[in-house]
Design a protein around this motif. Structure first.
Motif, mmCIF file in Angstrom:
data_model
loop_
_atom_site.group_PDB
_atom_site.id
_atom_site.type_symbol
_atom_site.label_atom_id
_atom_site.label_comp_id
_atom_site.label_asym_id
_atom_site.label_seq_id
_atom_site.Cartn_x
_atom_site.Cartn_y
_atom_site.Cartn_z
ATOM 1 N N ALA A 27 44.944 7.928 -57.375
ATOM 2 C CA ALA A 27 43.582 8.035 -57.961
ATOM 3 C C ALA A 27 42.659 8.492 -56.991
ATOM 4 O O ALA A 27 41.663 9.091 -57.258
ATOM 5 C CB ALA A 27 43.231 6.407 -57.920
ATOM 6 N N ALA A 28 43.029 8.272 -55.550
ATOM 7 C CA ALA A 28 42.294 9.065 -54.458
ATOM 8 C C ALA A 28 42.239 10.627 -54.632
ATOM 9 O O ALA A 28 41.084 11.119 -54.539
ATOM 10 C CB ALA A 28 42.467 8.527 -53.248
ATOM 11 N N ILE A 29 43.355 11.111 -55.114
ATOM 12 C CA ILE A 29 43.613 12.516 -55.107
ATOM 13 C C ILE A 29 42.897 13.066 -56.369
ATOM 14 O O ILE A 29 41.893 13.899 -56.311
ATOM 15 C CB ILE A 29 44.934 12.733 -55.301
ATOM 16 C CG1 ILE A 29 45.902 12.622 -53.785
ATOM 17 C CG2 ILE A 29 44.960 14.334 -55.461
ATOM 18 C CD1 ILE A 29 47.189 12.860 -53.744
ATOM 19 N N ALA A 30 42.813 12.281 -57.504
ATOM 20 C CA ALA A 30 42.105 12.620 -58.625
ATOM 21 C C ALA A 30 40.633 12.671 -58.471
ATOM 22 O O ALA A 30 39.898 13.411 -59.138
ATOM 23 C CB ALA A 30 42.597 11.740 -59.686
ATOM 24 N N ASN A 31 40.125 11.569 -57.895
ATOM 25 C CA ASN A 31 38.834 11.548 -57.811
ATOM 26 C C ASN A 31 38.203 12.298 -56.368
ATOM 27 O O ASN A 31 37.025 12.141 -56.314
ATOM 28 C CB ASN A 31 38.388 10.035 -57.506
ATOM 29 C CG ASN A 31 38.500 9.303 -58.787
ATOM 30 O OD1 ASN A 31 37.697 9.283 -59.865
ATOM 31 N ND2 ASN A 31 39.555 8.464 -58.997
ATOM 32 N N GLY A 32 39.133 12.981 -55.902
ATOM 33 C CA GLY A 32 38.712 13.386 -54.481
ATOM 34 C C GLY A 32 38.083 12.561 -53.351
ATOM 35 O O GLY A 32 37.055 12.798 -53.012
#
Length: 265
Positions: free
Chosen positions: A239-244
């Motif tokens: 989720a952190a990667i997807a949302n930057g």
């Protein structure tokens, strides 16, 4: 001297309930697309010879699918990659079928059942499919298997200074095993990690152990998925990667220690 374990992410693969690939998963985690639980669709990759495609069990199909996704996303040659395979329990259906046979009057186990029962079955099928001869490690740490695999992959990248493909996967169990190990469906995630950023890095990871509580997901249904399938413990990081979202993400790992992952660019 303290050694920092870190690596750059070059490619990601995901396959799970209602999550057929990483782009779809990223859209769901960004809340750009709704998510509904739907059974994971597993197919044997065409890279496998016909005989091995017929023999491939759930976790083999799952592991190879996400691993090939991540390698393709990074534009990497899968045959050259060091790999880390990690699963909380391997193929529960195959285990169940062996137990049924042993409990019957005819206790002859088929060679196919036997060779699919070992924990490194997915790694073996991977080498057949891709022609890989690079080093491969296969881990199991029960519910902490994703964290253990991530630590091992980062160690490989740091010490050997080579790219490493992390493949974490878990599949559901039939009854009566399911009553004790109620994993609802198959979920897999793969990350190609490398010592250098390359041309288009997704971001950089570094890890440390902590006693802080693991983060949870705001979506209650995805949070249920995270808690139900060990490999899905990766979802807050995804989720952190997807949302930057840069910064520290604490993931479930062991009973006495969690894993703090720093995501940066």
């Amino acid at each position: 001297m303290t050694v920092s374990l870190s690596a750059w992410i070059h490619g990601i693969g995901v396959l799970g309930p209602g999550l057929p690939d990483w782009p779809t998963t990223a859209a769901v985690l960004r809340r750009q697309q709704s998510w509904t639980f739907a059974p994971t669709v597993l197919t044997a990759p065409e890279l496998l010879p016909p005989a091995e495609r017929r023999r491939a069990v759930k976790v083999v199909k799952l592991a190879l699918s996400v691993g090939l996704q991540a390698a393709a996303a990074a534009g990497a040659d899968a045959s050259t990659l060091t790999t880390i395979f990690t699963s909380s329990g391997g193929d529960g259906l195959n285990c169940h079928q062996i137990c049924e046979t042993l409990a019957s009057d005819d206790r002859q186990i088929s060679p196919t059942r036997f060779h699919n029962s070992v924990h490194n079955a997915a790694a073996g099928y991977w080498s057949i499919a891709t022609g890989a001869t690079a080093p491969s490690a296969v881990l199991c740490a029960y519910d902490g298997s994703f964290g253990a695999g991530l630590l091992e992959a980062l160690a490989q990248v740091t010490v050997d200074d080579v790219p490493c493909l992390l493949i974490a996967y878990d599949a559901d169990y039939p009854e009566p095993l399911r009553a004790t190990r109620p994993i609802p469906d198959a979920f897999g995630v793969a990350m190609l990690l490398a010592p250098t950023p390359g041309e288009q890095p997704i971001g950089r990871l570094s890890v440390a152990l902590t006693t802080d509580a693991a983060v949870t997901l705001p979506d209650s249904e995805l949070e249920s998925l995270r808690k139900a399938i060990p490999a899905a413990r990766s979802l807050p990081l995804l989720a952190a990667i997807a949302n930057g979202t840069l910064g520290r993400i604490v993931l479930d790992y062991l009973d006495h220690a969690q894993m703090a992952v720093e995501f940066s660019t």
